[in-house]
Scaffold this motif. Structure first.
Motif, PDB file in Angstrom:
ATOM      1  N   ARG A 199       6.298 -13.032  -0.264  1.00  0.00           N
ATOM      2  CA  ARG A 199       4.971 -12.833  -0.146  1.00  0.00           C
ATOM      3  C   ARG A 199       4.447 -11.687   0.871  1.00  0.00           C
ATOM      4  NH1 ARG A 199       2.648 -15.905   4.247  1.00  0.00           N
ATOM      5  NH2 ARG A 199       4.526 -16.819   5.280  1.00  0.00           N
ATOM      6  N   CYS A 200       3.197 -11.190   0.625  1.00  0.00           N
ATOM      7  CA  CYS A 200       2.712 -10.007   1.237  1.00  0.00           C
ATOM      8  C   CYS A 200       2.128 -11.024   2.397  1.00  0.00           C
ATOM      9  CB  CYS A 200       1.508  -9.520   0.568  1.00  0.00           C
ATOM     10  SG  CYS A 200       2.173  -8.538  -0.836  1.00  0.00           S
ATOM     11  N   ALA A 201       2.434 -10.246   3.862  1.00  0.00           N
ATOM     12  CA  ALA A 201       1.786 -10.730   5.099  1.00  0.00           C
ATOM     13  C   ALA A 201       0.139 -10.422   4.913  1.00  0.00           C
ATOM     14  CB  ALA A 201       2.359 -10.094   6.265  1.00  0.00           C
ATOM     15  N   ASP A 202      -0.488 -11.229   5.744  1.00  0.00           N
ATOM     16  CA  ASP A 202      -1.989 -11.046   5.910  1.00  0.00           C
ATOM     17  C   ASP A 202      -1.977 -10.863   7.442  1.00  0.00           C
ATOM     18  OD1 ASP A 202      -2.741 -13.623   6.762  1.00  0.00           O
ATOM     19  OD2 ASP A 202      -2.954 -14.248   4.794  1.00  0.00           O
ATOM     20  N   LEU A 203      -3.173 -10.822   7.904  1.00  0.00           N
ATOM     21  CA  LEU A 203      -3.655 -10.516   9.218  1.00  0.00           C
ATOM     22  C   LEU A 203      -3.407 -11.951  10.073  1.00  0.00           C
ATOM     23  CD1 LEU A 203      -6.906  -8.421   9.002  1.00  0.00           C
ATOM     24  CD2 LEU A 203      -4.823  -7.688   9.609  1.00  0.00           C
ATOM     25  N   THR A 204      -3.371 -12.906   9.362  1.00  0.00           N
ATOM     26  CA  THR A 204      -3.061 -14.359  10.120  1.00  0.00           C
ATOM     27  C   THR A 204      -1.642 -14.597  10.524  1.00  0.00           C
ATOM     28  OG1 THR A 204      -2.800 -15.610   8.078  1.00  0.00           O
ATOM     29  CG2 THR A 204      -4.891 -15.508   8.699  1.00  0.00           C
ATOM     30  N   HIS A 205      -0.750 -13.682   9.852  1.00  0.00           N
ATOM     31  CA  HIS A 205       0.685 -13.905  10.393  1.00  0.00           C
ATOM     32  C   HIS A 205       1.217 -12.748  11.508  1.00  0.00           C
ATOM     33  CE1 HIS A 205       0.543 -14.524   5.795  1.00  0.00           C
ATOM     34  NE2 HIS A 205       0.981 -15.599   6.360  1.00  0.00           N
ATOM     35  N   ASP A 222      -1.883  -4.598  17.403  1.00  0.00           N
ATOM     36  CA  ASP A 222      -2.822  -3.739  16.813  1.00  0.00           C
ATOM     37  C   ASP A 222      -1.966  -2.724  15.727  1.00  0.00           C
ATOM     38  OD1 ASP A 222      -4.907  -4.371  18.143  1.00  0.00           O
ATOM     39  OD2 ASP A 222      -4.793  -2.486  19.553  1.00  0.00           O
ATOM     40  N   GLY A 223      -0.591  -2.402  16.005  1.00  0.00           N
ATOM     41  CA  GLY A 223       0.083  -1.681  15.108  1.00  0.00           C
ATOM     42  C   GLY A 223       0.312  -2.386  13.848  1.00  0.00           C
ATOM     43  N   VAL A 224       0.547  -3.734  13.911  1.00  0.00           N
ATOM     44  CA  VAL A 224       0.799  -4.502  12.780  1.00  0.00           C
ATOM     45  C   VAL A 224      -0.500  -4.737  11.842  1.00  0.00           C
ATOM     46  CG1 VAL A 224       1.770  -6.374  11.801  1.00  0.00           C
ATOM     47  CG2 VAL A 224       2.620  -5.840  13.733  1.00  0.00           C
ATOM     48  N   ALA A 225      -1.469  -4.960  12.574  1.00  0.00           N
ATOM     49  CA  ALA A 225      -2.972  -4.959  12.071  1.00  0.00           C
ATOM     50  C   ALA A 225      -3.435  -3.866  11.210  1.00  0.00           C
ATOM     51  CB  ALA A 225      -4.011  -5.329  13.125  1.00  0.00           C
ATOM     52  N   ARG A 226      -2.942  -2.625  11.817  1.00  0.00           N
ATOM     53  CA  ARG A 226      -3.245  -1.393  11.256  1.00  0.00           C
ATOM     54  C   ARG A 226      -2.254  -1.494   9.771  1.00  0.00           C
ATOM     55  NH1 ARG A 226      -2.497   1.622  15.356  1.00  0.00           N
ATOM     56  NH2 ARG A 226      -4.510   1.050  16.240  1.00  0.00           N
ATOM     57  N   LEU A 227      -1.136  -1.608   9.948  1.00  0.00           N
ATOM     58  CA  LEU A 227      -0.269  -1.524   8.602  1.00  0.00           C
ATOM     59  C   LEU A 227      -1.043  -2.287   7.654  1.00  0.00           C
ATOM     60  CD1 LEU A 227       2.377  -0.983   7.268  1.00  0.00           C
ATOM     61  CD2 LEU A 227       3.286  -3.038   8.259  1.00  0.00           C
ATOM     62  N   ILE A 228      -0.938  -3.635   7.956  1.00  0.00           N
ATOM     63  CA  ILE A 228      -1.661  -4.600   6.967  1.00  0.00           C
ATOM     64  C   ILE A 228      -3.001  -4.107   6.231  1.00  0.00           C
ATOM     65  CG2 ILE A 228      -2.353  -7.120   6.612  1.00  0.00           C
ATOM     66  CD1 ILE A 228      -0.279  -7.844   8.676  1.00  0.00           C
ATOM     67  N   SER A 229      -4.052  -3.638   7.206  1.00  0.00           N
ATOM     68  CA  SER A 229      -5.485  -3.154   6.751  1.00  0.00           C
ATOM     69  C   SER A 229      -5.144  -2.166   5.789  1.00  0.00           C
ATOM     70  CB  SER A 229      -6.299  -3.084   8.052  1.00  0.00           C
ATOM     71  OG  SER A 229      -6.389  -4.293   8.755  1.00  0.00           O
ATOM     72  N   ARG A 230      -4.217  -1.015   6.455  1.00  0.00           N
ATOM     73  CA  ARG A 230      -4.349   0.026   5.505  1.00  0.00           C
ATOM     74  C   ARG A 230      -3.582   0.041   4.160  1.00  0.00           C
ATOM     75  NH1 ARG A 230      -3.925   5.522   5.321  1.00  0.00           N
ATOM     76  NH2 ARG A 230      -2.089   6.536   4.461  1.00  0.00           N
ATOM     77  N   ASP A 231      -2.419  -0.832   4.043  1.00  0.00           N
ATOM     78  CA  ASP A 231      -1.898  -0.976   3.022  1.00  0.00           C
ATOM     79  C   ASP A 231      -1.376  -2.614   3.008  1.00  0.00           C
ATOM     80  OD1 ASP A 231      -0.126  -1.226   0.885  1.00  0.00           O
ATOM     81  OD2 ASP A 231       1.041   0.366   1.395  1.00  0.00           O
ATOM     82  N   PRO A 232      -2.431  -3.343   2.430  1.00  0.00           N
ATOM     83  CA  PRO A 232      -2.232  -4.930   2.398  1.00  0.00           C
ATOM     84  C   PRO A 232      -1.034  -5.300   1.715  1.00  0.00           C
ATOM     85  CG  PRO A 232      -4.350  -4.344   1.832  1.00  0.00           C
ATOM     86  CD  PRO A 232      -3.554  -3.051   1.674  1.00  0.00           C
ATOM     87  N   GLY A 233      -0.358  -4.602   0.834  1.00  0.00           N
ATOM     88  CA  GLY A 233       0.912  -4.931   0.095  1.00  0.00           C
ATOM     89  C   GLY A 233       2.273  -4.578   0.751  1.00  0.00           C
ATOM     90  N   ALA A 234       2.327  -3.987   2.026  1.00  0.00           N
ATOM     91  CA  ALA A 234       3.352  -3.026   2.404  1.00  0.00           C
ATOM     92  C   ALA A 234       4.248  -4.126   3.172  1.00  0.00           C
ATOM     93  CB  ALA A 234       2.827  -2.178   3.296  1.00  0.00           C
ATOM     94  N   LEU A 235       3.749  -4.989   3.935  1.00  0.00           N
ATOM     95  CA  LEU A 235       4.815  -5.963   4.803  1.00  0.00           C
ATOM     96  C   LEU A 235       4.975  -7.249   3.968  1.00  0.00           C
ATOM     97  CD1 LEU A 235       6.052  -7.016   7.464  1.00  0.00           C
ATOM     98  CD2 LEU A 235       3.747  -7.471   8.246  1.00  0.00           C
ATOM     99  N   LEU A 236       6.333  -7.430   3.664  1.00  0.00           N
ATOM    100  CA  LEU A 236       6.591  -8.302   2.736  1.00  0.00           C
ATOM    101  C   LEU A 236       7.370  -9.249   3.800  1.00  0.00           C
ATOM    102  CD1 LEU A 236       8.284  -6.430  -0.248  1.00  0.00           C
ATOM    103  CD2 LEU A 236       5.746  -7.368   0.082  1.00  0.00           C
ATOM    104  N   LEU A 237       7.098 -10.719   3.532  1.00  0.00           N
ATOM    105  CA  LEU A 237       7.883 -11.715   4.195  1.00  0.00           C
ATOM    106  C   LEU A 237       8.677 -12.825   3.321  1.00  0.00           C
ATOM    107  CD1 LEU A 237       4.782 -12.699   6.594  1.00  0.00           C
ATOM    108  CD2 LEU A 237       6.655 -10.872   7.244  1.00  0.00           C
TER     109      LEU A 237
END
Ligand SMILES: CC(C)(COP(=O)(O)OP(=O)(O)OC[C@H]1O[C@@H](n2cnc3c(N)ncnc32)[C@H](O)[C@@H]1OP(=O)(O)O)[C@@H](O)C(=O)NCCC(=O)NCCS
Length: 141
Positions: free
Chosen positions: A7-13, A35-50
């Motif tokens: 699934r895609c990560a969100d800010l809670t992860h 901050d780095g991971v929050a920026r990734l998820i905010s900019r592209d919510p589908g990019a970080l897959l867990l």
């Protein structure tokens, strides 16, 4: 891998992901903080897959597409769960995302000394190119 859920990560992860990378990933990045991971998820919510199994975080990959290049980072699987096809499943999920977005080829940066990763990328159909080097310039202190 029927019990594996990707699934895609969100800010809670974010905190769990940083802890997971500390245990499972190879190398570190200039963006390895909240901050780095929050920026990734905010900019592209589908990019970080867990990848989760039985409610436990066991794998990750960043599938970044900027409209031009498909870039994969942070492919990592928990040390207790390796050689069970989890990285393969994550790579397939990343590739499907790229295809859905119109991507044409995937790039992965792989450390020269990381032989295990070389085997994994090769098994996934990736080919090494020797005529590139990475050129970098930090933008912050
Ligand atoms: C590299 C890594 C992601 C592989 O994850 P994994 O879930 O164990 O990989 P898979 O089970 O999907 O393996 C797929 C294939 O890759 C190859 N492979 C994976 N690990 C290997 C190893 N240690 N030695 C030889 N081949 C290996 C095999 O061909 C394997 O297929 P097989 O198990 O049927 O023989 C994992 O070892 C890891 O997290 N390492 C630390 C982080 C890292 O280096 N990430 C890569 C950054 S570029």
């Amino acid at each position: 891998m029927s019990d594996l859920h990707i699934r895609c990560a969100d800010l809670t992860h974010i905190d769990a992901v940083l802890r997971f990378w500390h245990e499972a990933a190879e190398g570190t990045s200039i963006s390895d903080d909240h901050d780095g991971v929050a920026r990734l998820i905010s900019r592209d919510p589908g990019a970080l897959l867990l990848a989760d199994r039985d409610g436990r975080l066991v794998g990750s990959v960043i599938a970044g597409f900027d409209g031009w290049r498909c870039s994969v980072y942070r492919l990592a699987v928990h040390p207790d769960c390796r050689r069970q096809g989890i990285a393969t499943a994550l790579m397939e999920a990343a590739e499907q995302r790229f295809l859905d977005l119109g991507g044409r080829r995937v790039d992965a940066m792989v450390l020269e000394a990381n032989e295990r990763a070389h085997h994994t990328w090769a098994a996934g159909g990736y080919q090494r190119e020797d005529h590139w080097r990475r050129w970098v310039k930090p933008l912050t202190d």
